[in-house]
Design a protein around this motif. Structure first.
Motif, PDB file in Angstrom:
ATOM      1  N   TYR A  94       0.722  -1.067  -0.003  1.00 23.61           N
ATOM      2  CA  TYR A  94      -0.150  -0.077   0.045  1.00 23.61           C
ATOM      3  C   TYR A  94       0.925   1.149   0.248  1.00 23.61           C
ATOM      4  O   TYR A  94       0.344   2.128  -0.635  1.00 23.61           O
ATOM      5  CB  TYR A  94      -0.841  -0.075   1.389  1.00 23.61           C
ATOM      6  CG  TYR A  94      -1.705   1.226   1.214  1.00 23.61           C
ATOM      7  CD1 TYR A  94      -2.950   1.462   0.597  1.00 23.61           C
ATOM      8  CD2 TYR A  94      -1.356   2.289   2.207  1.00 23.61           C
ATOM      9  CE1 TYR A  94      -3.671   2.402   0.781  1.00 23.61           C
ATOM     10  CE2 TYR A  94      -2.092   3.437   2.575  1.00 23.61           C
ATOM     11  CZ  TYR A  94      -3.263   3.438   1.599  1.00 23.61           C
ATOM     12  OH  TYR A  94      -4.004   4.517   1.640  1.00 23.61           O
ATOM     13  N   ALA A  95       1.826   1.353   0.843  1.00 26.31           N
ATOM     14  CA  ALA A  95       2.839   2.328   0.946  1.00 26.31           C
ATOM     15  C   ALA A  95       3.541   2.783  -0.470  1.00 26.31           C
ATOM     16  O   ALA A  95       3.637   3.944  -0.831  1.00 26.31           O
ATOM     17  CB  ALA A  95       3.673   2.163   2.207  1.00 26.31           C
ATOM     18  N   LEU A  97       2.509   1.792  -3.475  1.00 29.41           N
ATOM     19  CA  LEU A  97       1.606   2.179  -4.646  1.00 29.41           C
ATOM     20  C   LEU A  97       0.904   3.633  -4.341  1.00 29.41           C
ATOM     21  O   LEU A  97       0.682   3.992  -5.329  1.00 29.41           O
ATOM     22  CB  LEU A  97       0.530   0.962  -4.518  1.00 29.41           C
ATOM     23  CG  LEU A  97       0.869  -0.230  -4.790  1.00 29.41           C
ATOM     24  CD1 LEU A  97      -0.670  -1.387  -4.679  1.00 29.41           C
ATOM     25  CD2 LEU A  97       0.632  -0.438  -6.577  1.00 29.41           C
ATOM     26  N   ARG A  98       0.777   3.971  -3.099  1.00 27.37           N
ATOM     27  CA  ARG A  98       0.657   5.371  -2.968  1.00 27.37           C
ATOM     28  C   ARG A  98       1.634   6.313  -3.465  1.00 27.37           C
ATOM     29  O   ARG A  98       1.213   7.418  -3.894  1.00 27.37           O
ATOM     30  CB  ARG A  98       0.332   5.673  -1.319  1.00 27.37           C
ATOM     31  CG  ARG A  98      -0.864   5.173  -0.976  1.00 27.37           C
ATOM     32  CD  ARG A  98      -1.662   6.075  -1.378  1.00 27.37           C
ATOM     33  NE  ARG A  98      -3.258   5.929  -0.628  1.00 27.37           N
ATOM     34  CZ  ARG A  98      -4.311   6.306  -1.096  1.00 27.37           C
ATOM     35  NH1 ARG A  98      -4.350   7.113  -2.207  1.00 27.37           N
ATOM     36  NH2 ARG A  98      -5.426   6.497  -0.416  1.00 27.37           N
ATOM     37  N   ARG A  99       2.632   5.817  -3.399  1.00 28.26           N
ATOM     38  CA  ARG A  99       3.912   6.847  -3.627  1.00 28.26           C
ATOM     39  C   ARG A  99       4.089   6.713  -5.329  1.00 28.26           C
ATOM     40  O   ARG A  99       4.328   7.756  -5.950  1.00 28.26           O
ATOM     41  CB  ARG A  99       5.128   6.171  -3.202  1.00 28.26           C
ATOM     42  CG  ARG A  99       6.284   6.836  -3.626  1.00 28.26           C
ATOM     43  CD  ARG A  99       7.533   6.465  -2.693  1.00 28.26           C
ATOM     44  NE  ARG A  99       8.860   7.285  -2.825  1.00 28.26           N
ATOM     45  CZ  ARG A  99      10.091   7.251  -1.969  1.00 28.26           C
ATOM     46  NH1 ARG A  99      10.044   6.140  -1.143  1.00 28.26           N
ATOM     47  NH2 ARG A  99      10.725   7.778  -2.073  1.00 28.26           N
ATOM     48  N   HIS A 101       1.280   5.977  -7.719  1.00 24.01           N
ATOM     49  CA  HIS A 101       0.013   5.543  -8.261  1.00 24.01           C
ATOM     50  C   HIS A 101      -0.131   6.240  -9.523  1.00 24.01           C
ATOM     51  O   HIS A 101      -0.857   5.388 -10.441  1.00 24.01           O
ATOM     52  CB  HIS A 101      -1.089   6.027  -7.250  1.00 24.01           C
ATOM     53  CG  HIS A 101      -1.307   7.592  -7.041  1.00 24.01           C
ATOM     54  ND1 HIS A 101      -1.656   8.512  -8.133  1.00 24.01           N
ATOM     55  CD2 HIS A 101      -0.561   8.319  -6.249  1.00 24.01           C
ATOM     56  CE1 HIS A 101      -1.434   9.737  -7.701  1.00 24.01           C
ATOM     57  NE2 HIS A 101      -0.811   9.805  -6.566  1.00 24.01           N
ATOM     58  N   GLY A 109      -5.063   9.113  -7.448  1.00 18.97           N
ATOM     59  CA  GLY A 109      -4.912   8.095  -6.560  1.00 18.97           C
ATOM     60  C   GLY A 109      -6.116   6.688  -6.503  1.00 18.97           C
ATOM     61  O   GLY A 109      -6.725   6.771  -7.592  1.00 18.97           O
ATOM     62  N   SER A 111      -8.706   4.292  -3.899  1.00 19.64           N
ATOM     63  CA  SER A 111      -9.220   3.795  -2.597  1.00 19.64           C
ATOM     64  C   SER A 111      -9.136   2.348  -2.172  1.00 19.64           C
ATOM     65  O   SER A 111      -9.063   1.531  -3.352  1.00 19.64           O
ATOM     66  CB  SER A 111     -10.578   4.147  -2.442  1.00 19.64           C
ATOM     67  OG  SER A 111     -10.637   5.747  -2.591  1.00 19.64           O
ATOM     68  N   HIS A 191     -11.311   2.937  -9.790  1.00 16.41           N
ATOM     69  CA  HIS A 191      -9.988   3.213  -9.058  1.00 16.41           C
ATOM     70  C   HIS A 191      -9.979   2.692  -7.518  1.00 16.41           C
ATOM     71  O   HIS A 191      -9.606   3.429  -6.669  1.00 16.41           O
ATOM     72  CB  HIS A 191      -9.731   4.579  -8.993  1.00 16.41           C
ATOM     73  CG  HIS A 191      -9.546   5.213 -10.393  1.00 16.41           C
ATOM     74  ND1 HIS A 191      -8.983   6.607 -10.598  1.00 16.41           N
ATOM     75  CD2 HIS A 191      -9.456   4.824 -11.670  1.00 16.41           C
ATOM     76  CE1 HIS A 191      -9.052   6.775 -11.634  1.00 16.41           C
ATOM     77  NE2 HIS A 191      -9.176   5.547 -12.601  1.00 16.41           N
ATOM     78  N   LEU A 198      -3.667  -5.289  -3.969  1.00 15.15           N
ATOM     79  CA  LEU A 198      -2.370  -4.547  -3.453  1.00 15.15           C
ATOM     80  C   LEU A 198      -1.096  -5.316  -3.782  1.00 15.15           C
ATOM     81  O   LEU A 198       0.011  -4.676  -4.264  1.00 15.15           O
ATOM     82  CB  LEU A 198      -2.376  -4.243  -1.999  1.00 15.15           C
ATOM     83  CG  LEU A 198      -3.554  -3.440  -1.442  1.00 15.15           C
ATOM     84  CD1 LEU A 198      -3.286  -3.410   0.052  1.00 15.15           C
ATOM     85  CD2 LEU A 198      -3.294  -1.959  -2.073  1.00 15.15           C
TER      86      LEU A 198
END
Length: 713
Positions: A94-95, A97-99, A101, A109, A111, A191, A198
């Motif tokens: 998750y961390a 992929l957030r960085r 995206h 982004g 959810s 999205h 993940l």
């Protein structure tokens, strides 16, 4: 830190081997966590930047505990070791992929959805596809989500999961496949990512974006992975994509404890680690800090018969202790009473919460739960629902409850809930009419609703039967099975097995009232999430992993129960069952009891059939256990060691007794009697020598000395 004196030689080797790929095979109870903690501290002490260390675990709690302990060793206090990237695979994914995206095509982004959100999406997709309108046999959203999750983790089609694990849903396999595709498309369009996405999207990112992959490879100089035997295929591939060019990857785990294939865990990941990372150094942690040596001798022998594996021999400085005890009850019916007697004996040495009874599947503890309730022994259960709390058990017991008490409101509500067009208000009105004897209202409702008339007729037929629990429950289960299939389409075979256990239990009762009392007269449970003082622990083997007790009993160690019937068809499944038994046995510190019933109750035959001891036990030298066989006097009797299967007729031959009880039955009389082991039976013939032939429900005909029978008045 005194690394050399704080660790045993193998642990010290693992802690100080800081360069290149390393595989640590950590046997049960061998100090795996301690080894990881000291290695973390060692790396930081050597000057490795904590931010360049990646620690991957399967629970957040595990990583936090390891980092906190490493911090204490380094004198940083009890806070998590600062700088280290530690957590679960999913949290790490998750961390990252957030960085990144945008590189995945999510410019705004994304959810992450939970299970409830996923089920809502599945419901909408099902409606849009027009699937299963009015078809009650179609699985519920929760089960569809479970099937899709399994297919993702095992990387196979949903239809394949259905074919292997839920054959009763094969008619819906194509529709479930369409639903899975629509679910994936809906997530992508909005999205959204679920828990499994993940990992797969992180893999896609690292595979398709070389610059991002190289960035993270340079970011981490050392990777450590806990419980590597529990990784699935995508998790193993992620480690390969993230591995630094130095090859500093440490995997810790035990191939012999890989028991989660049903979740997608792949034992080949740990077995193949040296091939994936050439030059791997393998270190084995074999000193066990939990169990006595006699217990470890048995567990070592269990593993000896395994196929592909890392050879290891567990040993302990605790050389003294009793041999594991192999207990042979006559049947799975008498096993529960024998287990309760053993628990009482063990409770003289240890508190109840230091004693555990383990089993392969949740239903296997049902008879024991009833006996514990009768004995007044409190217990808590891990894995599976307590017998008396399972909805389908309560549903079936509602019918005999109405036979015993026609004015039982809760039982009426349950029975009426299966009648079409009967809601809570109508059910209340019908109950009130029953209570006051308003036949006019009941007859009018029956004419308007034929299924209601059928229910009334069925209840009348039950009341006309002799009040013997076995036959009554058999009729009720036959009547209720179609309702079971409608209400629980996704798992009714498992629930039907539980109902068969209920009928088996009922054969040991002389009256419906006694059965219903034992089913319901139990103190309400407290919070099940916490271990409770002075409560015996009942647990499936899967739920017991990571735990330990002073004394452990394992039930139903016979073929088709342990190993399970389904595992006998495939070699890889059978190998996992062997590992499951190893995990169960290594939970014991001081005492291990193995229950091997000589017969199992067969509902179709209405009698007990001989069974083989578990094939894993038949492979073992008999000298590893002390052997105890149940006698007709109801007492465990030491016997010479043997894993020989049941011999027909043996259980019916009473042990020599020095001073038998005075005769209680006149052999010239026929009628119903009771026996200490077999329970209630009917005398069907008198024989020479003061013997009777007695038909015992669940056991079949037995020839018994009249000295051991008590005639019912």
């Amino acid at each position: 830190m005194d690394f050399e004196n704080d660790l045993n030689p193998a642990q010290y080797q693992a802690v100080t081997a800081t360069d290149g790929p390393l595989l640590v095979i950590a046997g049960a109870g061998s100090g795996k966590t301690r080894t990881i903690v000291y290695r973390l501290a060692r790396l930081v002490q050597m000057g490795v930047d904590p931010a360049s260390i990646l620690l991957l675990t399967f629970t957040r709690k595990a990583s936090q505990e390891m980092l906190a302990r490493a911090s204490m060793l380094l004198g940083h206090g009890g806070e998590t070791l600062p700088g280290v990237c530690g957590g679960t695979f999913h949290a790490f994914a998750y961390a990252v992929l957030r960085r990144h995206h945008q590189a995945l095509g999510f410019p705004q982004g994304f959810s992450v959805i939970d299970r409830a959100d996923a089920e809502d999406i599945l419901g909408r997709c099902k409606d849009e596809l027009g699937l299963a309108k009015g078809d009650k046999s179609f699985p519920k959203k929760s089960h569809v989500a479970e099937l899709i999750g399994k297919s993702r983790n095992k990387e196979t089609r949903v239809a394949d999961i259905v074919a292997r694990e839920s054959c009763h849903l094969l008619a819906h396999a194509d529709d479930l496949e369409r639903l899975a595709e629509a679910y994936a498309a809906s997530k992508a369009a909005h999205h959204l990512m679920d828990y499994d996405d993940l990992l797969f999207l992180l893999e896609r990112l690292l595979r398709d974006q070389p610059d991002i992959r190289d960035f993270h490879r340079a970011r981490f100089s050392h990777i450590m992975v806990d419980e590597y035997q529990d990784t699935n295929m995508v998790q193993a591939r992620l480690i390969g994509l993230l591995a630094p060019h130095t090859g500093n990857v440490m995997a810790v785990g035990d191939d012999a404890q890989s028991i989660y294939a049903f979740r997608g865990a792949n034992v080949e990941n740990i077995l193949g680690f040296p091939r994936t990372f050439p030059g791997t150094r393998i270190i084995k942690l074999e000193q066990n800090y939990r169990s006595t040596q006699p217990i470890l001798e048995l567990t070592n022998a269990i593993l000896k018969g395994a196929g592909e594996k890392f050879d290891k021999t567990l040993f302990s400085t605790r050389a003294e202790g009793p041999k594991p005890e192999l207990l042979r009850p006559f049947s799975d019916i008498t096993q529960a009473k024998m287990a309760v007697a053993k628990v009482r004996e063990l409770a003289r040495t240890w508190p109840l919460h230091e004693i555990a009874v383990l089993f392969r599947a949740g239903y296997q503890s049902y008879a024991l739960e009833v006996e514990l309730g009768k004995a007044g022994l409190p217990f808590q259960k891990y894995g599976g629902i307590k017998f008396s709390e399972a909805a389908h058990i309560k549903d079936v017991l509602a019918y005999p409850r109405l036979v015993a008490n026609p004015l039982d409101p809760a039982a009426w509500t349950r029975c009426l809930s299966f009648v079409p067009k009967i809601g809570p208000k109508t059910a209340l009105r019908l109950f009130e009419a029953t209570r006051i004897g308003d036949r006019q209202t009941l007859d009018a409702a029956s004419k308007k609703n034929p299924p209601l008339a059928e229910l009334f007729a069925f209840l009348d037929s039950l009341r006309a039967m002799p009040p013997e629990p076995g036959p009554v429950l058999e009729r009720v289960i036959a009547h209720h099975t179609p309702h079971l299939m409608d209400k629980y389409p996704e798992d009714y075979p498992r629930r039907l097995t539980g109902l068969e256990q209920l009928q088996q239990i009922a054969t040991g009762y002389a009256s419906l009232e006694a059965l219903l009392a034992d089913m319901t007269l139990e103190a309400p449970d407290e919070d099940q999430r916490k271990a409770r003082e002075d409560h015996l622990v009942l647990s499936t083997v899967h739920s017991s992993k990571g735990l330990e007790w002073s004394a452990v009993l394992i039930l139903d160690l016979v073929d088709e129960r342990f190993p399970s019937r389904h595992a006998l068809a495939r070699h890889e499944d059978l190998e996992e069952e062997r590992r499951l038994l190893y995990v169960a046995c290594t939970r014991a510190r001081d005492y291990l009891g193995l229950f091997v019933p000589e017969t199992l109750y067969n509902r179709q035959a209405g009698a007990c059939s001989p069974v083989q001891p578990s094939l894993f036990l038949r492979e073992l030298p008999a000298s590893l256990c002390s052997h105890v066989r149940e006698s007709l006097a109801g007492c465990p009797t030491p016997r010479p060691g043997s894993f020989a299967p049941y011999a027909p007729g043996r259980a019916a031959s009473p042990e020599p007794v020095s001073s038998p009880a005075p005769p209680r039955v006149d052999p010239s009389q026929l009628g119903y009697c009771r026996h200490k082991i077999f329970g209630r039976g009917k005398i069907i013939a008198r024989l020479d020598g003061g013997k009777c032939r007695v038909n015992f429900p669940g056991f079949g005909p037995k020839v018994i000395l009249s000295d051991y029978l008590e005639l019912e008045a």
